[in-house]
Design an enzyme around this catalytic site. Structure first.
Site, PDB file in Angstrom:
ATOM      1  N   ARG A   1      45.702  59.623 -31.541  1.00 36.62           N
ATOM      2  CA  ARG A   1      47.051  59.254 -31.086  1.00 36.62           C
ATOM      3  C   ARG A   1      47.224  59.528 -29.603  1.00 36.62           C
ATOM      4  O   ARG A   1      47.776  58.709 -28.861  1.00 36.62           O
ATOM      5  CB  ARG A   1      48.107  60.023 -31.876  1.00 36.62           C
TER       6      ARG A   1
ATOM      7  N   ASN B   1      45.720  58.347 -38.095  1.00 42.05           N
ATOM      8  CA  ASN B   1      46.654  59.482 -38.109  1.00 42.05           C
ATOM      9  C   ASN B   1      46.087  60.745 -37.457  1.00 42.05           C
ATOM     10  O   ASN B   1      46.695  61.802 -37.519  1.00 42.05           O
ATOM     11  CB  ASN B   1      47.131  59.785 -39.528  1.00 42.05           C
ATOM     12  N   CYS B   2      44.936  60.657 -36.799  1.00 44.06           N
ATOM     13  CA  CYS B   2      44.347  61.800 -36.094  1.00 44.06           C
ATOM     14  C   CYS B   2      45.133  62.066 -34.802  1.00 44.06           C
ATOM     15  O   CYS B   2      45.398  61.143 -34.024  1.00 44.06           O
ATOM     16  CB  CYS B   2      42.876  61.493 -35.777  1.00 44.06           C
ATOM     17  N   ASP B   3      45.507  63.311 -34.572  1.00 46.63           N
ATOM     18  CA  ASP B   3      46.290  63.664 -33.377  1.00 46.63           C
ATOM     19  C   ASP B   3      45.562  63.313 -32.086  1.00 46.63           C
ATOM     20  O   ASP B   3      46.173  62.821 -31.133  1.00 46.63           O
ATOM     21  CB  ASP B   3      46.643  65.156 -33.374  1.00 46.63           C
TER      22      ASP B   3
ATOM     23  N   ILE C   1      40.503  57.439 -36.525  1.00 49.47           N
ATOM     24  CA  ILE C   1      41.364  57.478 -37.701  1.00 49.47           C
ATOM     25  C   ILE C   1      42.795  57.451 -37.187  1.00 49.47           C
ATOM     26  O   ILE C   1      43.185  58.270 -36.347  1.00 49.47           O
ATOM     27  CB  ILE C   1      41.081  58.744 -38.532  1.00 49.47           C
TER      28      ILE C   1
END
Length: 120
Positions: A15, A10-12, A8
């Site tokens: 990233r 926007n998952c840290d 996903i």
């Protein structure tokens, strides 16, 4: 083969994993399974290789917000159906290296899996 990262956007953790790949000059594709989903064939291949227990993110918000009836008495079939219906419940990232997959992000595992020309 160019590795493909599933996760996903926007998952840290995703990233961090993508940044690690970029920092190490490793070209990769990205498949956002919240936006694009995951097809049954791909998920079943992952389940066969890694086990549904390794793929299902029981600690995540998506899983915890599901009704107790959906979370109870999980087995391979029920967990697979749950992950197909709620792709956000799949642990992330999943890095597809072609010959094998890595689940989650640990820099030392990425370094070992992506080292050298044979990617040992």
């Amino acid at each position: 083969m160019t590795p493909t990262m599933y996760g996903i956007r926007n998952c840290d953790t995703v990233r961090k994993a993508r940044a690690w790949l970029d920092d190490h000059g490793i070209a990769h594709g990205f498949h956002d399974y919240r936006r694009d989903g995951v097809d049954r064939t791909t998920l079943l291949r992952w389940v066969d290789e890694l086990g549904w227990e390794a793929l299902l993110n029981r600690a995540g918000t998506t899983f915890r917000r599901l009704p107790e009836a959906e979370r109870a008495e999980l087995d391979r079939e029920r967990a697979t159906a749950l992950m197909l219906a709620h792709p956000s419940a799949i642990r992330r990232p999943v890095l597809d290296l072609g010959e094998r997959r890595l689940v989650g992000f640990r820099p030392e595992l990425y370094a070992h899996a992506l080292a050298g020309p044979s990617r040992a």
